[in-house]
Design a protein around this motif. Structure first.
Motif, PDB file in Angstrom:
ATOM      1  N   GLU A 140       5.768  -8.408   7.168  1.00 49.42           N
ATOM      2  CA  GLU A 140       6.264  -8.444   8.543  1.00 49.42           C
ATOM      3  C   GLU A 140       7.052  -7.185   8.826  1.00 49.42           C
ATOM      4  O   GLU A 140       7.584  -6.547   7.924  1.00 49.42           O
ATOM      5  CB  GLU A 140       7.197  -9.651   8.743  1.00 49.42           C
ATOM      6  N   GLY A 141       7.157  -6.885  10.100  1.00 45.11           N
ATOM      7  CA  GLY A 141       7.929  -5.734  10.547  1.00 45.11           C
ATOM      8  C   GLY A 141       7.086  -4.873  11.457  1.00 45.11           C
ATOM      9  O   GLY A 141       5.906  -4.662  11.194  1.00 45.11           O
ATOM     10  N   LEU A 142       7.695  -4.407  12.549  1.00 47.59           N
ATOM     11  CA  LEU A 142       6.950  -3.634  13.538  1.00 47.59           C
ATOM     12  C   LEU A 142       6.538  -2.261  13.027  1.00 47.59           C
ATOM     13  O   LEU A 142       5.512  -1.738  13.419  1.00 47.59           O
ATOM     14  CB  LEU A 142       7.775  -3.504  14.813  1.00 47.59           C
ATOM     15  N   ASP A 143       7.348  -1.646  12.165  1.00 47.20           N
ATOM     16  CA  ASP A 143       7.030  -0.332  11.613  1.00 47.20           C
ATOM     17  C   ASP A 143       6.611  -0.473  10.151  1.00 47.20           C
ATOM     18  O   ASP A 143       7.102  -1.343   9.438  1.00 47.20           O
ATOM     19  CB  ASP A 143       8.252   0.600  11.652  1.00 47.20           C
ATOM     20  N   ARG A 144       5.739   0.414   9.716  1.00 53.59           N
ATOM     21  CA  ARG A 144       5.384   0.478   8.295  1.00 53.59           C
ATOM     22  C   ARG A 144       6.527   1.173   7.558  1.00 53.59           C
ATOM     23  O   ARG A 144       7.003   2.228   7.983  1.00 53.59           O
ATOM     24  CB  ARG A 144       4.106   1.267   8.107  1.00 53.59           C
ATOM     25  N   VAL A 145       6.958   0.593   6.460  1.00 54.87           N
ATOM     26  CA  VAL A 145       7.981   1.208   5.624  1.00 54.87           C
ATOM     27  C   VAL A 145       7.269   1.939   4.488  1.00 54.87           C
ATOM     28  O   VAL A 145       6.515   1.334   3.733  1.00 54.87           O
ATOM     29  CB  VAL A 145       8.973   0.168   5.066  1.00 54.87           C
ATOM     30  N   ASN A 146       7.507   3.238   4.379  1.00 53.49           N
ATOM     31  CA  ASN A 146       6.930   4.050   3.311  1.00 53.49           C
ATOM     32  C   ASN A 146       7.996   4.317   2.258  1.00 53.49           C
ATOM     33  O   ASN A 146       9.160   4.569   2.609  1.00 53.49           O
ATOM     34  CB  ASN A 146       6.398   5.371   3.870  1.00 53.49           C
ATOM     35  N   PHE A 147       7.586   4.273   1.000  1.00 55.78           N
ATOM     36  CA  PHE A 147       8.528   4.445  -0.100  1.00 55.78           C
ATOM     37  C   PHE A 147       8.275   5.746  -0.836  1.00 55.78           C
ATOM     38  O   PHE A 147       7.134   6.191  -0.957  1.00 55.78           O
ATOM     39  CB  PHE A 147       8.424   3.270  -1.075  1.00 55.78           C
ATOM     40  N   ASP A 148       9.359   6.332  -1.337  1.00 54.11           N
ATOM     41  CA  ASP A 148       9.265   7.502  -2.202  1.00 54.11           C
ATOM     42  C   ASP A 148       9.084   6.974  -3.625  1.00 54.11           C
ATOM     43  O   ASP A 148      10.057   6.591  -4.280  1.00 54.11           O
ATOM     44  CB  ASP A 148      10.521   8.357  -2.081  1.00 54.11           C
ATOM     45  N   LEU A 149       7.850   6.937  -4.082  1.00 58.27           N
ATOM     46  CA  LEU A 149       7.532   6.301  -5.366  1.00 58.27           C
ATOM     47  C   LEU A 149       8.220   6.976  -6.539  1.00 58.27           C
ATOM     48  O   LEU A 149       8.580   6.322  -7.518  1.00 58.27           O
ATOM     49  CB  LEU A 149       6.023   6.268  -5.583  1.00 58.27           C
ATOM     50  N   ASP A 150       8.423   8.294  -6.460  1.00 58.90           N
ATOM     51  CA  ASP A 150       9.057   9.025  -7.563  1.00 58.90           C
ATOM     52  C   ASP A 150      10.524   8.639  -7.746  1.00 58.90           C
ATOM     53  O   ASP A 150      11.080   8.823  -8.829  1.00 58.90           O
ATOM     54  CB  ASP A 150       8.957  10.536  -7.346  1.00 58.90           C
ATOM     55  N   ASP A 151      11.149   8.110  -6.698  1.00 52.66           N
ATOM     56  CA  ASP A 151      12.558   7.700  -6.796  1.00 52.66           C
ATOM     57  C   ASP A 151      12.722   6.226  -7.131  1.00 52.66           C
ATOM     58  O   ASP A 151      13.838   5.727  -7.209  1.00 52.66           O
ATOM     59  CB  ASP A 151      13.293   8.017  -5.490  1.00 52.66           C
ATOM     60  N   SER A 152      11.627   5.507  -7.306  1.00 57.98           N
ATOM     61  CA  SER A 152      11.705   4.092  -7.663  1.00 57.98           C
ATOM     62  C   SER A 152      12.160   3.952  -9.105  1.00 57.98           C
ATOM     63  O   SER A 152      11.799   4.763  -9.951  1.00 57.98           O
ATOM     64  CB  SER A 152      10.343   3.420  -7.498  1.00 57.98           C
ATOM     65  N   ASP A 186       5.481   2.578 -14.271  1.00 55.93           N
ATOM     66  CA  ASP A 186       4.377   3.284 -13.639  1.00 55.93           C
ATOM     67  C   ASP A 186       4.296   2.701 -12.234  1.00 55.93           C
ATOM     68  O   ASP A 186       4.106   1.489 -12.075  1.00 55.93           O
ATOM     69  CB  ASP A 186       3.060   3.046 -14.381  1.00 55.93           C
ATOM     70  N   VAL A 187       4.444   3.546 -11.208  1.00 53.63           N
ATOM     71  CA  VAL A 187       4.500   3.071  -9.827  1.00 53.63           C
ATOM     72  C   VAL A 187       3.326   3.643  -9.046  1.00 53.63           C
ATOM     73  O   VAL A 187       3.075   4.845  -9.077  1.00 53.63           O
ATOM     74  CB  VAL A 187       5.833   3.481  -9.152  1.00 53.63           C
ATOM     75  N   THR A 188       2.609   2.756  -8.361  1.00 52.26           N
ATOM     76  CA  THR A 188       1.504   3.170  -7.505  1.00 52.26           C
ATOM     77  C   THR A 188       1.650   2.479  -6.152  1.00 52.26           C
ATOM     78  O   THR A 188       2.420   1.525  -6.010  1.00 52.26           O
ATOM     79  CB  THR A 188       0.135   2.817  -8.118  1.00 52.26           C
ATOM     80  N   SER A 189       0.898   2.972  -5.172  1.00 49.08           N
ATOM     81  CA  SER A 189       0.976   2.412  -3.834  1.00 49.08           C
ATOM     82  C   SER A 189      -0.408   2.334  -3.217  1.00 49.08           C
ATOM     83  O   SER A 189      -1.250   3.201  -3.442  1.00 49.08           O
ATOM     84  CB  SER A 189       1.889   3.291  -2.970  1.00 49.08           C
ATOM     85  N   ASP A 190      -0.636   1.282  -2.445  1.00 48.54           N
ATOM     86  CA  ASP A 190      -1.839   1.152  -1.645  1.00 48.54           C
ATOM     87  C   ASP A 190      -1.381   1.120  -0.187  1.00 48.54           C
ATOM     88  O   ASP A 190      -0.921   0.088   0.304  1.00 48.54           O
ATOM     89  CB  ASP A 190      -2.600  -0.116  -2.013  1.00 48.54           C
ATOM     90  N   VAL A 192       3.331  -1.808  -2.934  1.00 50.44           N
ATOM     91  CA  VAL A 192       3.793  -0.975  -4.038  1.00 50.44           C
ATOM     92  C   VAL A 192       3.643  -1.804  -5.309  1.00 50.44           C
ATOM     93  O   VAL A 192       4.060  -2.968  -5.353  1.00 50.44           O
ATOM     94  CB  VAL A 192       5.267  -0.545  -3.854  1.00 50.44           C
ATOM     95  N   SER A 193       3.006  -1.226  -6.342  1.00 46.58           N
ATOM     96  CA  SER A 193       2.833  -1.901  -7.633  1.00 46.58           C
ATOM     97  C   SER A 193       3.688  -1.197  -8.673  1.00 46.58           C
ATOM     98  O   SER A 193       3.609   0.022  -8.810  1.00 46.58           O
ATOM     99  CB  SER A 193       1.371  -1.870  -8.075  1.00 46.58           C
ATOM    100  N   LEU A 194       4.483  -1.971  -9.398  1.00 41.57           N
ATOM    101  CA  LEU A 194       5.370  -1.439 -10.428  1.00 41.57           C
ATOM    102  C   LEU A 194       5.003  -2.082 -11.754  1.00 41.57           C
ATOM    103  O   LEU A 194       5.113  -3.303 -11.917  1.00 41.57           O
ATOM    104  CB  LEU A 194       6.826  -1.742 -10.085  1.00 41.57           C
ATOM    105  N   LYS A 195       4.531  -1.271 -12.694  1.00 43.82           N
ATOM    106  CA  LYS A 195       4.106  -1.775 -14.003  1.00 43.82           C
ATOM    107  C   LYS A 195       5.142  -1.374 -15.041  1.00 43.82           C
ATOM    108  O   LYS A 195       5.468  -0.195 -15.187  1.00 43.82           O
ATOM    109  CB  LYS A 195       2.741  -1.198 -14.365  1.00 43.82           C
ATOM    110  N   PHE A 196       5.669  -2.370 -15.761  1.00 49.33           N
ATOM    111  CA  PHE A 196       6.691  -2.135 -16.786  1.00 49.33           C
ATOM    112  C   PHE A 196       6.030  -1.730 -18.093  1.00 49.33           C
ATOM    113  O   PHE A 196       5.051  -2.326 -18.516  1.00 49.33           O
ATOM    114  CB  PHE A 196       7.533  -3.387 -17.008  1.00 49.33           C
ATOM    115  N   ASN A 197       6.605  -0.727 -18.751  1.00 51.30           N
ATOM    116  CA  ASN A 197       6.076  -0.246 -20.019  1.00 51.30           C
ATOM    117  C   ASN A 197       7.234   0.004 -20.979  1.00 51.30           C
ATOM    118  O   ASN A 197       7.884   1.027 -20.868  1.00 51.30           O
ATOM    119  CB  ASN A 197       5.264   1.028 -19.794  1.00 51.30           C
ATOM    120  N   PRO A 198       7.525  -0.937 -21.881  1.00 53.01           N
ATOM    121  CA  PRO A 198       6.832  -2.185 -22.200  1.00 53.01           C
ATOM    122  C   PRO A 198       7.188  -3.291 -21.202  1.00 53.01           C
ATOM    123  O   PRO A 198       8.124  -3.142 -20.415  1.00 53.01           O
ATOM    124  CB  PRO A 198       7.362  -2.531 -23.590  1.00 53.01           C
TER     125      PRO A 198
END
Length: 193
Positions: free
Chosen positions: A83-95, A112-116, A122-128
């Motif tokens: 939800e939300g009228l505006d799309r929120v874009n994230f700075d993945l490198d600062d996650s 490891d952070v990726t975005s679609d 936003v997908s955040l994969k923990f390693n380990p």
């Protein structure tokens, strides 16, 4: 009666195995290989550092508790804007992410952070992966807060490890952004004399 006793013993064995004094609860895996949490994680809290529209430098925090009897560690979290009228874009490198919560920060975790962008996810994969019994906080930094005030909902889905994991929807992080100076975080001012 004998069948009931055998069934009870089998369910007790399958439900929990004690190893060196620690109760281990196995995950649920179906015949098709899909892996589920035995006890799903919980979204404890979602907060932002700034609630004003168009503010730069905000951080959105999502705190998740993985119960001791989860059966599997936490491998990945998807955060999707619903939800939300505006799309929120994230700075993945600062996650980033850490063990604990905002008042009790622990070890920083490797991500490891990726975005679609099309799916606003936003997908955040923990390693380990994060071990059962841990609390983890994820920090996402938007390029700026949305420009339109209102309520923005971010769905949080957790995944165990594996080739075919089942995503468990944990709920929504709800942020209300305000215009005209409402919601700004206040800091104490110092006056030089």
């Amino acid at each position: 009666m004998r069948f009931a006793l055998i069934l009870s013993m089998a369910l007790t064995f399958l439900g929990a195995v004690e190893i060196l004094g620690t109760k281990v609860t196995p995950a649920v895996q179906l015949r098709d290989g899909k892996v589920y949490f035995k006890q799903p994680p919980r979204l404890l809290r979602a907060v932002t550092t700034f609630k004003n529209v168009n503010v730069w430098g905000a951080t959105y925090y999502f705190t998740i508790k993985l119960p001791p009897n989860a059966g599997e560690p936490l491998q990945k979290v998807n955060i999707n804007q619903h939800e939300g009228l505006d799309r929120v874009n994230f700075d993945l490198d600062d996650s980033f992410a850490f063990i604990g919560n905002l008042s009790n920060r622990g070890k920083k975790l490797s991500l490891d952070v990726t975005s679609d962008r099309k799916l606003k996810t936003v997908s955040l994969k923990f390693n380990p992966p994060v071990s059962p019994g841990e609390t983890v906080t994820i920090a996402l930094k938007p390029t700026r807060n949305p420009g339109t005030e209102g309520i923005y909902l971010f769905g949080v889905t957790a995944f165990p490890p594996g080739d075919n994991p089942h995503g468990q929807f944990l709920g929504f992080g709800r942020f209300h952004f305000y215009g005209d100076g409402f919601g700004l975080r206040s800091y104490p001012l110092s006056v030089n004399k």
